[in-house]
Write a protein that holds these residues in place. Structure first.
Motif, PDB file in Angstrom:
ATOM      1  N   ASN A   9     140.589  78.212 -42.839  1.00 12.16           N
ATOM      2  CA  ASN A   9     142.033  78.149 -42.632  1.00 12.16           C
ATOM      3  C   ASN A   9     142.276  77.150 -41.498  1.00 12.16           C
ATOM      4  OD1 ASN A   9     144.701  78.608 -42.025  1.00 12.16           O
ATOM      5  ND2 ASN A   9     144.430  80.748 -41.350  1.00 12.16           N
ATOM      6  N   LYS A  11     145.015  75.975 -40.436  1.00 15.72           N
ATOM      7  CA  LYS A  11     146.266  76.247 -39.710  1.00 15.72           C
ATOM      8  C   LYS A  11     147.038  74.933 -39.466  1.00 15.72           C
ATOM      9  CE  LYS A  11     144.181  80.400 -37.888  1.00 15.72           C
ATOM     10  NZ  LYS A  11     144.063  81.376 -36.811  1.00 15.72           N
ATOM     11  N   HIS A  95     149.108  86.183 -43.479  1.00 11.67           N
ATOM     12  CA  HIS A  95     148.278  86.024 -42.277  1.00 11.67           C
ATOM     13  C   HIS A  95     149.021  86.638 -41.085  1.00 11.67           C
ATOM     14  CE1 HIS A  95     146.218  84.111 -38.938  1.00 11.67           C
ATOM     15  NE2 HIS A  95     145.205  83.918 -39.770  1.00 11.67           N
ATOM     16  N   GLU A  97     149.526  85.615 -38.226  1.00  6.61           N
ATOM     17  CA  GLU A  97     150.428  84.681 -37.526  1.00  6.61           C
ATOM     18  C   GLU A  97     151.763  84.583 -38.250  1.00  6.61           C
ATOM     19  OE1 GLU A  97     147.613  81.469 -37.400  1.00  6.61           O
ATOM     20  OE2 GLU A  97     146.437  82.597 -35.941  1.00  6.61           O
ATOM     21  N   SER A 213     137.427  85.123 -35.219  1.00  8.69           N
ATOM     22  CA  SER A 213     136.380  84.584 -34.329  1.00  8.69           C
ATOM     23  C   SER A 213     135.003  84.513 -34.983  1.00  8.69           C
ATOM     24  CB  SER A 213     136.334  85.371 -33.013  1.00  8.69           C
ATOM     25  OG  SER A 213     137.555  85.249 -32.326  1.00  8.69           O
ATOM     26  N   LEU A 232     137.091  84.554 -43.763  1.00  3.74           N
ATOM     27  CA  LEU A 232     138.214  83.633 -43.587  1.00  3.74           C
ATOM     28  C   LEU A 232     138.054  83.105 -42.161  1.00  3.74           C
ATOM     29  CD1 LEU A 232     140.803  82.315 -44.592  1.00  3.74           C
ATOM     30  CD2 LEU A 232     142.066  84.352 -43.929  1.00  3.74           C
ATOM     31  N   VAL A 233     137.769  81.813 -42.071  1.00  4.60           N
ATOM     32  CA  VAL A 233     137.404  81.211 -40.784  1.00  4.60           C
ATOM     33  C   VAL A 233     138.545  80.340 -40.282  1.00  4.60           C
ATOM     34  CG1 VAL A 233     135.665  79.820 -39.590  1.00  4.60           C
ATOM     35  CG2 VAL A 233     135.044  81.070 -41.677  1.00  4.60           C
ATOM     36  N   GLY A 235     139.336  78.769 -36.328  1.00  6.39           N
ATOM     37  CA  GLY A 235     138.879  77.727 -35.394  1.00  6.39           C
ATOM     38  C   GLY A 235     137.604  77.018 -35.824  1.00  6.39           C
TER      39      GLY A 235
HETATM   40  P1  PGA Z   1     139.743  82.436 -35.971  1.00  5.27           P
HETATM   41  O1  PGA Z   1     140.954  82.638 -37.022  1.00  5.27           O
HETATM   42  O2  PGA Z   1     138.496  82.253 -36.785  1.00  5.27           O
HETATM   43  O3  PGA Z   1     140.128  81.208 -35.192  1.00  5.27           O
HETATM   44  O4  PGA Z   1     139.701  83.662 -35.132  1.00  5.27           O
HETATM   45  C1  PGA Z   1     140.784  83.398 -38.182  1.00  5.27           C
HETATM   46  C2  PGA Z   1     142.045  83.364 -38.988  1.00  5.27           C
HETATM   47  O5  PGA Z   1     143.123  83.288 -38.393  1.00  5.27           O
HETATM   48  O6  PGA Z   1     142.018  83.412 -40.230  1.00  5.27           O
END
Ligand code: PGA
Length: 255
Positions: A9, A11, A95, A97, A213, A232-233, A235
Motif C-alpha cells: 500500500n 498510500k 483502511h 486511515e 509495521s 498488507l505492507v 512503509g
Molecule cells: P505500515 O502500514 O506497514 O507502514 O505500518 C500498513 C498499512 O497501513 O497498511
C-alpha cells in the motif's frame, strides 16, 4: 488451500516517474516468484502507467479506495469499473486511515466492498482496533462490528472472494508490530466470526493478511503463524529491497 498474498500500500507517495521506477525494480527482482500473489497499490494518478509496466508480469495492480456508485455526479470519486478499466484487480477498502481521517463508516465499507465485487475486483477489507480499544478489551467487539458491517447480507461465496486485512491501528506506521501471537489471535478470532456467520469453510478458507509495521526483520515469524496468509505492507513497500525481502520470506515460509 488458501493463497498467500503480499500487497504493498503505497498510500499518498510517489509521482508517476517514481512509481514506474519502483515497480520496474519489483518486476525485475520478483519475476521468478511463484505461489505468492504480489499486489502493488499506487496512488490513483500512477495506476495506468504502473499497470502498463506490470502487463504480462506476476504482479497485480490494486487501488487504495473506490466509491460505491457506478457513475454520475460524484465529483472526485472513482468507481470500481473505472479501476478495472485502469487495469486493477484489487482494491483496498476501509483502511484505518480512511476510517480515521475521512470518517468512513462500516456502512460505507459495506457499500464499497459490494461495489468492488460487482466490478470484478478483489476487495482487501481492512479491520483492526485502536490502542484504546485494545486496552479496554474491546478488540473482539470492534472486529465483530467492522466485519459484520462490511459483509452484511453477503453470501458465503461473496465473502470468500474477499481478502481481509487485520491491521491493529496501533501497529500501523508506528514501528510497533503485533507479536506473532497477537496477530494469530486476531486472525483466529476473525476465522471464528466468519465460521459462525457462514460456515466452517468460509472461516477456514478466507484469506486473511496481517498489516502494521511489517518489515523484512519480522516477516518470517509472523508468516510462521498458520492463520496469517500474508501481508498488507505500508512503509516497507516503498523500499524495493525491503518489499522484495518480504515477498521472498513469504515464499520461504508458505510455498
Ligand atoms: P505500515 O502500514 O506497514 O507502514 O505500518 C500498513 C498499512 O497501513 O497498511
Amino acid at each position: 488451500m488458501r493463497k498467500t498474498v503480499v500487497a504493498g500500500n503505497w498510500k499518498l507517495n510517489n509521482t508517476i516517474a517514481e512509481s514506474i521506477e519502483l515497480v520496474t525494480l519489483l518486476k525485475r527482482e520478483l519475476s521468478d516468484v511463484e505461489g505468492v500473489e504480489i499486489v502493488v497499490c499506487p496512488a490513483f494518478t500512477a495506476l495506468v502507467e504502473v499497470g502498463e509496466v506490470l502487463l504480462e508480469s506476476n504482479i497485480k495492480l490494486g487501488a487504495q479506495d473506490l466509491f460505491w456508485e457506478a457513475r454520475g455526479a460524484f465529483t472526485g470519486e472513482v468507481s470500481g469499473a473505472l479501476l478495472r478499466d485502469a487495469g486493477c484487480a484489487y482494491v483496498i477498502i476501509g483502511h484505518s486511515e480512511r476510517r480515521q481521517y475521512f470518517h468512513e463508516s462500516d456502512e460505507d465499507v459495506h457499500k464499497k466492498t459490494k461495489a468492488a465485487l460487482e466490478a470484478g475486483l478483489t476487495p482487501i477489507v481492512c479491520c483492526g482496533e485502536t490502542l484504546d480499544e485494545r486496552m479496554s478489551e474491546k478488540t473482539q467487539a470492534v472486529l465483530t462490528r467492522q466485519l459484520e458491517g462490511a459483509f452484511k447480507g453477503f453470501s458465503s461465496a461473496e465473502v470468500l472472494r474477499c481478502v481481509i486485512a487485520y491491521e491493529p491501528v496501533w501497529a500501523i506506521g508506528t514501528g510497533k508490530v503485533a507479536t506473532p501471537r497477537e496477530a494469530e489471535e486476531g486472525h483466529l478470532f476473525i476465522r471464528g466470526l466468519l465460521g459462525k456467520a457462514h460456515n466452517s469453510t468460509v472461516g477456514s478458507e478466507t484469506v486473511i493478511l496481517y498489516g502494521g509495521s511489517v518489515r523484512p526483520e519480522n516477516a518470517h515469524e509472523l508468516l510462521r503463524k498458520p492463520d496469517v496468509d500474508g501481508f498488507l505492507v505500508g512503509g516497507a513497500s516503498l523500499d524495493a529491497e525491503a518489499f522484495v525481502q518480504i515477498v521472498r520470506a513469504s515464499v520461504e515460509v508458505k510455498v
